[in-house]
Design an enzyme around this catalytic site. Structure first.
Site, PDB file in Angstrom:
ATOM      1  N   LYS A  37     -18.641 -17.543  -0.312  1.00  0.00           N
ATOM      2  CA  LYS A  37     -20.238 -17.409  -0.322  1.00  0.00           C
ATOM      3  C   LYS A  37     -20.974 -16.905  -1.596  1.00  0.00           C
ATOM      4  O   LYS A  37     -20.541 -15.869  -2.341  1.00  0.00           O
ATOM      5  CB  LYS A  37     -20.681 -17.007   0.882  1.00  0.00           C
ATOM      6  N   GLY A  97      -9.413  -8.426  -2.726  1.00  0.00           N
ATOM      7  CA  GLY A  97      -9.433  -9.547  -1.801  1.00  0.00           C
ATOM      8  C   GLY A  97      -8.647 -10.819  -2.295  1.00  0.00           C
ATOM      9  O   GLY A  97      -7.387 -10.705  -2.445  1.00  0.00           O
ATOM     10  N   ARG A 140       0.688  -1.082   0.155  1.00  0.00           N
ATOM     11  CA  ARG A 140       0.068   0.057  -0.064  1.00  0.00           C
ATOM     12  C   ARG A 140       0.833   1.306  -0.146  1.00  0.00           C
ATOM     13  O   ARG A 140       0.420   2.362  -0.655  1.00  0.00           O
ATOM     14  CB  ARG A 140      -1.028  -0.113   1.129  1.00  0.00           C
TER      15      ARG A 140
HETATM   16  P1  AMP Z   1     -14.324 -14.582  -0.529  1.00  0.00           P
HETATM   17  O1  AMP Z   1     -13.510 -13.559   0.630  1.00  0.00           O
HETATM   18  O2  AMP Z   1     -15.723 -14.651  -0.686  1.00  0.00           O
HETATM   19  O3  AMP Z   1     -13.690 -14.383  -2.157  1.00  0.00           O
HETATM   20  O4  AMP Z   1     -13.651 -16.122  -0.314  1.00  0.00           O
HETATM   21  C1  AMP Z   1     -12.606 -16.485  -0.161  1.00  0.00           C
HETATM   22  C2  AMP Z   1     -12.182 -17.558   0.519  1.00  0.00           C
HETATM   23  O5  AMP Z   1     -13.161 -18.777   0.091  1.00  0.00           O
HETATM   24  C3  AMP Z   1     -10.876 -17.953   0.255  1.00  0.00           C
HETATM   25  O6  AMP Z   1     -10.291 -18.178   1.943  1.00  0.00           O
HETATM   26  C4  AMP Z   1     -10.994 -19.792   0.225  1.00  0.00           C
HETATM   27  O7  AMP Z   1     -10.453 -20.527   0.890  1.00  0.00           O
HETATM   28  C5  AMP Z   1     -12.347 -19.959   0.439  1.00  0.00           C
HETATM   29  N1  AMP Z   1     -13.226 -21.076  -0.582  1.00  0.00           N
HETATM   30  C6  AMP Z   1     -12.658 -21.268  -1.814  1.00  0.00           C
HETATM   31  N2  AMP Z   1     -13.330 -22.260  -2.418  1.00  0.00           N
HETATM   32  C7  AMP Z   1     -13.992 -22.780  -1.236  1.00  0.00           C
HETATM   33  C8  AMP Z   1     -14.592 -24.174  -1.049  1.00  0.00           C
HETATM   34  N3  AMP Z   1     -15.077 -24.904  -2.134  1.00  0.00           N
HETATM   35  N4  AMP Z   1     -15.036 -24.277   0.331  1.00  0.00           N
HETATM   36  C9  AMP Z   1     -15.017 -23.532   1.170  1.00  0.00           C
HETATM   37  N5  AMP Z   1     -14.113 -22.404   1.018  1.00  0.00           N
HETATM   38  C10 AMP Z   1     -13.832 -22.111   0.066  1.00  0.00           C
END
Ligand code: AMP
Length: 404
Positions: free
Chosen positions: A209, A361, A38
């Protein structure tokens, strides 16, 4: 979202006193900066301003001190770090408002830099002002900050989705409020490129999610040719299609929503792709027993990555794209046994000649881990801000700036 805001190159900076909001909210361990991305990302704007003959006061927050002065959230460490990076003396002020810091700011010569203490040591910076009294307090604080310069620059994309005193309200009290080069780049890619994409436009949406990405999915539906779904969110979609998903991540309350997203994609002619195979594990662990399976996940197993066939199908879509937006990993890439699809996608994006935008992210972490970061057109520095921008929301820190 298309916006056209003035930037530092649109104004005459010579002899000006610039007060700039940067994002120096760096990770620290035992008082040491563990990732300087950053600070380095702010350097082009900092250098342009001082080389143009202005003096510069820098404002930022660090962590969540919640309106209290807490030594562990002092920005002094970033001032010292900046001094090393620029190989020049950087002054530090122990507060960001008040007579002392205003005096320090006024005494700066062209080319001098002053870093002020954490804006969030004052509760007015990020308070959710609901009453008239609180709103007046917050505006007063913003007005105090504005006394540090006569030109306001915002280069802190990471907090541009917040209507805080130093990120947006301060602009009311200066004649000139413009964007820095980093903020401009974020607006250009996340806003303008996504609003008017060169086609085919492929969005890769993953992560944990559906709920976290629902609005992005909805807002992209009118712009994209294809959406490639991966990550934990894929299993809510597969369940909606009647598949067995074992112990995979699922949001049962969003099954109907997932069904309607699939319907809308069909109506709009969007090629929404779901996995055709998956890497399933009997435990949430890199040492788990692993099987590559189709779209029915065996009992006792959870899908932690999309499978190799899916990754190849997605890579083929990416190879034909002219614009790619990627937000969210394809699997639990933090564990090496479930990183394959994310890395395949990453390589495909790097190899394509598409304009590639990595939307903040965890996908940024994945791209950095892959060593392919320099092959991407734009890697966003703001997680929450990039998501809100892609959702089509106005960012207060951007809207507050002067139009071209
Ligand atoms: P987000 O912050 O919503 O982009 O989610 C990122 C997180 O989703 C990462 O830490 C991944 O480890 C998790 N993730 C990705 N695929 C899966 C999965 N199949 N089951 C559980 N967690 C997941």
């Amino acid at each position: 979202m298309n916006v056209n805001k003035k930037t530092i190159v649109d104004i005459d900076l010579k002899g000006k006193k610039v007060v700039m909001r940067v994002d120096f909210n760096v990770p620290l361990k035992d008082g040491i900066i563990t990732d300087d991305t950053r600070i380095k990302a702010a350097l082009p704007t900092i250098n342009t301003i001082i080389e143009a003959g202005a003096s510069l006061v820098l404002l930022s927050h660090l962590g969540r001190p919640k309106g209290e002065v807490k030594a562990e959230f002092s920005l002094k460490v970033t001032a010292d770090y900046l001094a090393k990076l620029l190989n020049k003396d950087i002054a530090f002020a122990s507060d960001c408002i008040g007579a002392d810091v205003v005096k320090q700011a006024n005494s700066l010569s062209a080319g001098d830099i002053l870093v002020c203490e954490n804006t969030r040591f004052h509760k007015e910076e990020d308070m959710k002002a609901k009453t008239d009294e609180d709103k007046a307090l917050q505006l007063k604080f913003a007005e105090e900050l504005s006394k540090l310069g006569n030109v306001y620059v915002n280069d802190a994309f990471g907090t541009a989705h917040r209507a805080h005193a130093s990120t947006a309200l301060i602009a009311k009290y200066v004649d000139t409020a413009v964007s820095g080069l980093l903020l401009e780049k974020e607006i250009k890619y996340l806003g303008n490129t996504v609003a008017n994409p060169v086609k085919p436009f492929v969005a890769i949406i993953g992560g944990a999610k559906v709920s976290g990405k629902l609005q992005v999915l909805t807002s992209l539906m009118d712009k994209v040719d294809s959406i490639l779904i991966g990550g934990g969110m894929a299993y809510t979609f597969l369940k909606a299609q009647g598949h067995e998903i074992g112990n995979s991540l699922v949001e049962d309350d969003l099954i109907d929503t997932a069904k309607s997203i699939l319907e809308v994609a069909k109506e709009k002619g969007v090629n929404l792709m779901l996995p055709v195979d998956n890497v399933a594990a009997d435990d949430f662990s890199n040492d788990a027993k692993i099987e590559t399976v189709g779209n029915d996940i065996p009992k006792g197993y959870m899908a932690l990555d999309v499978g190799p066939k899916t990754a190849e199908l997605y890579a083929a879509q990416i190879a034909n794209a002219k614009t790619v937006l990627w937000n969210g990993p394809m699997g639990c890439f933090e564990m090496s046994n479930f990183a394959n699809a994310t890395m395949t996608v990453c390589k495909a994006v790097a190899d394509s000649d598409a304009t590639s935008i990595i939307g903040g992210g965890d996908s940024v972490a994945a791209v950095n881990a892959s060593g392919l970061a320099d092959k991407m057109s734009h890697i966003s520095t703001g997680g929450g801000a990039s998501l809100e921008y892609l959702e089509g929301k106005d960012l207060p820190g951007v809207m507050a700036l002067n139009d071209k």
